[in-house]
Design a protein around this motif. Sequence first.
Motif, PDB file in Angstrom:
ATOM      1  N   TYR A  29      78.257  25.996  74.209  1.00 61.26           N
ATOM      2  CA  TYR A  29      79.778  25.025  74.017  1.00 61.26           C
ATOM      3  C   TYR A  29      80.779  25.889  74.933  1.00 61.26           C
ATOM      4  O   TYR A  29      81.471  26.566  74.478  1.00 61.26           O
ATOM      5  N   ASN A  30      81.176  25.157  76.209  1.00 54.88           N
ATOM      6  CA  ASN A  30      82.357  25.657  76.767  1.00 54.88           C
ATOM      7  C   ASN A  30      82.810  27.153  77.128  1.00 54.88           C
ATOM      8  O   ASN A  30      83.435  27.751  76.456  1.00 54.88           O
ATOM      9  N   ARG A  31      81.519  27.665  77.429  1.00 58.58           N
ATOM     10  CA  ARG A  31      81.379  29.239  77.504  1.00 58.58           C
ATOM     11  C   ARG A  31      81.721  30.167  76.110  1.00 58.58           C
ATOM     12  O   ARG A  31      82.128  31.380  76.307  1.00 58.58           O
ATOM     13  N   LYS A  32      81.501  29.459  74.984  1.00 59.89           N
ATOM     14  CA  LYS A  32      81.581  30.431  73.962  1.00 59.89           C
ATOM     15  C   LYS A  32      80.391  30.938  73.623  1.00 59.89           C
ATOM     16  O   LYS A  32      79.452  30.706  74.173  1.00 59.89           O
ATOM     17  N   PRO A  33      80.526  32.231  72.722  1.00 59.82           N
ATOM     18  CA  PRO A  33      79.201  32.706  72.340  1.00 59.82           C
ATOM     19  C   PRO A  33      78.112  31.588  71.797  1.00 59.82           C
ATOM     20  O   PRO A  33      78.451  30.865  71.058  1.00 59.82           O
ATOM     21  N   VAL A  34      76.924  31.772  72.171  1.00 58.56           N
ATOM     22  CA  VAL A  34      76.088  30.909  71.672  1.00 58.56           C
ATOM     23  C   VAL A  34      75.654  30.973  70.186  1.00 58.56           C
ATOM     24  O   VAL A  34      76.287  32.005  69.613  1.00 58.56           O
ATOM     25  N   ALA A  35      75.521  29.709  69.529  1.00 56.26           N
ATOM     26  CA  ALA A  35      75.447  29.621  68.141  1.00 56.26           C
ATOM     27  C   ALA A  35      74.401  28.595  67.547  1.00 56.26           C
ATOM     28  O   ALA A  35      74.091  27.723  68.680  1.00 56.26           O
ATOM     29  N   PRO A  36      73.987  28.564  66.405  1.00 58.53           N
ATOM     30  CA  PRO A  36      73.191  27.397  66.179  1.00 58.53           C
ATOM     31  C   PRO A  36      73.947  26.015  66.220  1.00 58.53           C
ATOM     32  O   PRO A  36      75.281  26.106  66.033  1.00 58.53           O
ATOM     33  N   LEU A  37      73.205  24.871  66.510  1.00 62.74           N
ATOM     34  CA  LEU A  37      74.120  23.683  66.461  1.00 62.74           C
ATOM     35  C   LEU A  37      75.021  23.712  65.206  1.00 62.74           C
ATOM     36  O   LEU A  37      74.605  23.551  64.163  1.00 62.74           O
ATOM     37  N   LYS A  38      76.478  23.183  65.189  1.00 66.38           N
ATOM     38  CA  LYS A  38      77.227  23.150  64.412  1.00 66.38           C
ATOM     39  C   LYS A  38      78.465  22.369  64.748  1.00 66.38           C
ATOM     40  O   LYS A  38      78.604  22.068  65.903  1.00 66.38           O
ATOM     41  N   LEU A  39      79.329  22.000  63.843  1.00 67.96           N
ATOM     42  CA  LEU A  39      80.436  21.234  64.151  1.00 67.96           C
ATOM     43  C   LEU A  39      81.292  22.228  64.689  1.00 67.96           C
ATOM     44  O   LEU A  39      81.378  23.632  64.658  1.00 67.96           O
ATOM     45  N   THR A  40      82.478  21.733  65.247  1.00 70.39           N
ATOM     46  CA  THR A  40      83.331  22.261  66.145  1.00 70.39           C
ATOM     47  C   THR A  40      84.465  22.426  65.441  1.00 70.39           C
ATOM     48  O   THR A  40      85.033  21.832  64.884  1.00 70.39           O
ATOM     49  N   THR A  41      85.064  23.698  65.367  1.00 74.53           N
ATOM     50  CA  THR A  41      86.534  24.170  64.943  1.00 74.53           C
ATOM     51  C   THR A  41      87.551  23.846  66.014  1.00 74.53           C
ATOM     52  O   THR A  41      87.765  24.584  66.955  1.00 74.53           O
TER      53      THR A  41
END
Length: 310
Positions: A68-80
């Motif tokens: 998401y927007n060049r942030k580190p990859v993560a499991p699918l989750k809500l955004t802060t």
Amino acid sequence: MNKTIIILLLGFCLIICQTNTSRAQLKEKKVFLLAGQSNMDGRANGDKINPEDLERLAKISDRIHFYYNRKPVAPLKLTTPKEYHQKKFNITHSFGPEIFFGIQLAERFPDEEFIFIKRAKGGTSLYGCWNPEWTEEKAALVNEVHQPKLFYDFIDFTNNTLTNYQPDQYQICAMLWVQGETDSAVKKWGEKPANTYGANLKNLIKTTRDTLNVPNLPFIIFQVGNGKVVDGMKKVAYSDDNTFIIPQSNNPHSEDFYEKNPPPVGHYTAKSMKKIGIEFFKVYESIVNEDTNAMEIAEVQDKNSERNHN
């Protein structure tokens, strides 16, 4: 043949089987591209999601690799959200279409893994930022000269993300698009962004397919905006077999109505954003089912042809 050789052969066969299994699992990764402005970025209140849906998300999140927007990859989750958005929209967690699209997708295909690549930025136009034929003159018209050239950034982000995988370890399956509100602001920017929206959208779809080398990439649009922008979306969708549109109605009694928060907050409610994600999935599922039916028909035709030949 002595026992040592047999054991070695069995061990070798086991390694081959494990390798093939691993490769098969990697090949199952399906890639989905998500792009647009704020309603794709996500302004829905994540704290309004009910506990049952949060539990569904927790069960599938590790099978969806969320870039998401060049942030580190993560499991699918809500955004802060950024602090600015937290204060403006009175939220601590937010989400876009990816959450319920992902839940539906992972539940429908429980043995598969997925890659979501999302590039979104609020308040941006197709005429300027997202235009594959970006010029400073076009960007200046919608006050986006100092904004990133989002189309090129999105393509670069996608290509960089996919370098983490071998070419035979993924398949780009569809692109989800939520954008058009900015180009609809005729009173603010004049008529040119709205009048050219259809042509610019057609060019964005073609350039994306050409650049990523996926000629028939399904492109799914959620209808936003108004006037000539919506006319352009519909024209593109109806003239391209691999482009689809999710309609939206202003009639509160219509099944195509999506409630928004009242001004000044605006944007879609959590309930509506859930519905948007589910509608994206329904369209994708219909594409998959159609392809499956076509393959089944082709197989039957091949068998009949072979039987007649014999």
